[in-house]
Design a protein around this motif. Structure first.
Motif, short mmCIF file in Angstrom:
data_model
loop_
_atom_site.label_atom_id
_atom_site.label_comp_id
_atom_site.label_asym_id
_atom_site.label_seq_id
_atom_site.Cartn_x
_atom_site.Cartn_y
_atom_site.Cartn_z
N UNK A 137 0.82 -1.20 0.00
CA UNK A 137 0.00 0.00 0.00
C UNK A 137 0.85 1.25 0.00
N UNK A 138 0.37 2.26 -0.70
CA UNK A 138 1.03 3.56 -0.72
C UNK A 138 0.79 4.24 0.61
N UNK A 158 1.56 8.67 -12.99
CA UNK A 158 1.52 7.73 -11.86
C UNK A 158 1.33 8.50 -10.57
N UNK A 159 2.09 9.58 -10.40
CA UNK A 159 2.03 10.37 -9.18
C UNK A 159 0.61 10.92 -8.95
N UNK A 160 -0.03 11.38 -10.00
CA UNK A 160 -1.38 11.93 -9.87
C UNK A 160 -2.44 10.83 -9.69
N UNK A 161 -2.23 9.68 -10.31
CA UNK A 161 -3.21 8.59 -10.24
C UNK A 161 -3.19 7.89 -8.88
N UNK A 162 -2.00 7.69 -8.33
CA UNK A 162 -1.86 6.96 -7.06
C UNK A 162 -2.34 7.82 -5.90
N UNK A 163 -3.25 7.27 -5.12
CA UNK A 163 -3.79 7.94 -3.95
C UNK A 163 -3.33 7.20 -2.70
N UNK A 195 -7.96 3.47 -4.72
CA UNK A 195 -9.30 3.35 -4.16
C UNK A 195 -10.22 4.48 -4.64
N UNK A 196 -11.45 4.10 -4.97
CA UNK A 196 -12.49 5.07 -5.31
C UNK A 196 -13.70 4.75 -4.44
#
Length: 114
Positions: A37-38, A75-80, A99-100
């Motif tokens: 997980x980020x 990638x940086x903007x997509x990854x939450x 996650x959404x």
């Protein structure tokens, strides 16, 4: 003639950046296996940084450095926060499940040098 020389030098610079990019990711990402997980993400002058709690190494925190190019930015903007990030050893493609509200949205980033 000068215009052709300038064009040639410009094109050499573009292909040189591509090979530098490939070499960077082969050195930093190719040898690791990643699944976790980020925890957080950060932007520096040189890189986009993703801090991942890697289940493959017993929960050890791994920092994934992404170059500041179009794919790195995507990638940086997509990854939450709490996104699941995975990568197989011997590859450089990153898999991201963000996650959404009603589940997850996934993307695979196969070419990090675009």
């Amino acid at each position: 003639m000068k215009l052709l020389l300038l064009l040639f030098l410009f094109l050499q610079g573009l292909t040189g950046n591509e090979s530098d990019c490939k070499a960077f990711y082969e050195k930093t990402l190719y040898p690791i296996s990643l699944k976790g997980n980020l925890i957080k993400k950060e932007k520096t002058d040189e890189y986009y940084l993703l801090y991942v709690k890697n289940e493959e190494e017993g929960g050890k925190e791994v920092i994934v450095r992404l170059l500041k190019n179009q794919t790195g930015k995507s990638i940086f903007l997509f990854a939450l926060d709490n996104s699941l990030i995975s990568k197989r050893k011997g590859e450089t493609a990153l898999h991201v499940l963000a996650p959404i509200s009603n589940g997850f949205k996934g993307r695979i980033f196969p070419n990090l040098c675009e």
